[in-house]
Scaffold this active site. Structure first.
Site, mmCIF file in Angstrom:
data_model
loop_
_atom_site.group_PDB
_atom_site.id
_atom_site.type_symbol
_atom_site.label_atom_id
_atom_site.label_comp_id
_atom_site.label_asym_id
_atom_site.label_seq_id
_atom_site.Cartn_x
_atom_site.Cartn_y
_atom_site.Cartn_z
ATOM 1 N N PRO A 1 0.848 -1.188 0.000
ATOM 2 C CA PRO A 1 0.000 0.000 0.000
ATOM 3 C C PRO A 1 0.886 1.241 0.000
ATOM 4 C CG PRO A 1 0.038 -1.006 2.180
ATOM 5 C CD PRO A 1 0.857 -1.885 1.294
ATOM 6 N N ALA B 1 1.515 5.151 -0.207
ATOM 7 C CA ALA B 1 0.847 6.437 -0.019
ATOM 8 C C ALA B 1 1.021 7.327 -1.241
ATOM 9 C CB ALA B 1 1.394 7.139 1.227
ATOM 10 N N CYS C 1 5.498 3.499 8.534
ATOM 11 C CA CYS C 1 5.654 4.692 7.711
ATOM 12 C C CYS C 1 6.672 5.652 8.335
ATOM 13 C CB CYS C 1 4.319 5.400 7.540
ATOM 14 S SG CYS C 1 4.441 6.907 6.529
ATOM 15 N N ARG D 1 8.729 0.207 -4.141
ATOM 16 C CA ARG D 1 9.267 1.073 -5.195
ATOM 17 C C ARG D 1 9.537 0.330 -6.496
ATOM 18 N NH1 ARG D 1 14.493 3.096 -3.284
ATOM 19 N NH2 ARG D 1 14.516 1.189 -2.042
#
Length: 375
Positions: free
Chosen positions: A24, A26, A108, A238
């Site tokens: 997931p 952001a 995060c 990424r």
């Protein structure tokens, strides 16, 4: 080894078709992006990280982000929050939104997220980890998972303790990112650190899925991570930006880059999905820019193309630019055909979003969190 990733795996009541998941992300994991990843073989995808506080405030933007396309099969959602009660309430709300699995973000690194007590901040409060998962577990019967890092800093590595805590509170899956919160993407993913988590899990009677995450840009590193850590699955972050073919590559177990013709077809399909979801609007074009820039790596004279794509305010204009560019490249040209295959060398597509622009869960959401914290 490629057969390993192709094997189905059971996540609670869910049967996942393979062991290669999309993280997931952001600001990235919207419907168009997820649809492309799913078509390329991703075994599990998620709505991007949501704020528990924003959910409690019934923030419209947050609920809009929960949208799901009719073509999406199994879909997860991720939430982060400043305390266990808010996270549990958010989980109870998400449970009713039709998601198939729910993940708690404990990793995060974005500054404003951490400053609000969310994301990696929880790693400094071990008891909150236990309480958060415990209350979240009580709030849903859906498969529950947690995603976390090795620790807050190199001096505060507590990955074994975190692993034990989430397993004790009965998560169905956990994902470990091989860095601490203080480390940037320039620090290599620490497979030894991930292995510590896997070893801790091996001593626990839990049957939870163990997922490795970090620096997976090709099938070789996915296989290396699995072999050296013993993880049950891998999660791509990424490595999927501008390169949805990474799922195909890992599942097929061999290096893969698309021809220009295939690349062009997928990119136009992504743009079509963008228009379907956001409309043929300026904001749709602006939101698509980052994807266009990521996609256009790996072909001759692509820098000049990115310079203009970075300013488009209309997706029809983007399509025209791509159409003109396509006249210059042979359909059979292989992406990175000039030998510069290492996408990640000197290329950090999420750094600017996460660290320089301080992008986490949407400005509206985090402003609500910060305002609430001050009260």
């Amino acid at each position: 080894m490629s057969n390993f990733f192709n094997q189905p795996i059971q996540l609670g009541s869910l049967k996942l078709k393979n062991r290669v998941f999309l993280a997931p992300l952001a600001g990235v994991s919207d419907i168009p992006f997820r649809r492309i990843a799913q078509e390329m073989g991703a075994g599990l995808t998620y709505v991007e990280m949501l704020s528990a506080t924003a959910i409690s405030y019934k923030n419209k933007k947050t609920f809009d982000m929960m949208a799901r396309h009719s073509s999406e099969g199994i879909l997860g959602v991720q939430v982060t929050g400043p305390d266990a009660i808010q996270v549990a309430h958010a989980v109870s709300v998400l449970d009713k939104q039709g998601f198939d699995t729910i993940d708690i973000n404990m990793g995060c690194p974005v500054r404003k997220v951490v400053n609000a007590g969310c994301g990696s901040a929880i790693l400094k409060e071990p008891e909150r980890i236990s309480q958060t998962v415990k209350l979240a577990r009580e709030a849903t019967t859906k498969p529950l998972s947690a995603k976390f890092r090795l620790g807050y800093t190199r001096e505060l590595i507590n990955v074994e303790d975190t692993t034990n805590r989430v397993l004790t509170e009965l998560v169905d899956m956990f994902t470990i990112h091989g860095r601490t919160r203080s480390e940037s993407y320039s620090t290599p993913c620490d497979l030894n650190g991930i292995q510590l988590s896997m070893q801790a899990a091996a001593k626990n009677p839990s049957k939870a899925i163990k997922v490795g995450n970090g620096d997976i840009f090709d099938f070789q590193f996915a296989e290396k991570m699995q072999k050296e850590t013993g993880c049950d699955a891998v999660m791509i972050s990424r490595g999927a930006l501008g390169n949805p073919w990474i799922f195909k590559e890992i599942l097929e177990g061999k290096r893969y880059q698309p021809t220009f013709a295939e690349w062009y077809d997928v990119l136009l399909r992504h743009i079509t999905y963008q228009e379907e979801h956001y409309g043929k609007t300026k904001i749709s074009a602006i939101l698509a820019r980052k994807h266009l820039l990521w996609y256009t790596k790996g072909f001759p004279q692509s820098k000049a193309l990115r310079d203009v794509l970075n300013k488009v305010e209309d997706l029809e204009q983007a399509k025209e630019l791509l159409k003109e560019y396509a006249k210059k490249i042979a359909p059979h040209y292989i992406r990175y055909g000039d030998g510069d295959y290492e996408m990640h060398e000197g290329y950090d597509p999420k750094f600017e979003m996460d660290r320089q622009l301080d992008r986490g869960v949407g400005d509206e959401e985090m402003n609500a969190v910060l305002s609430n914290k001050k009260d």
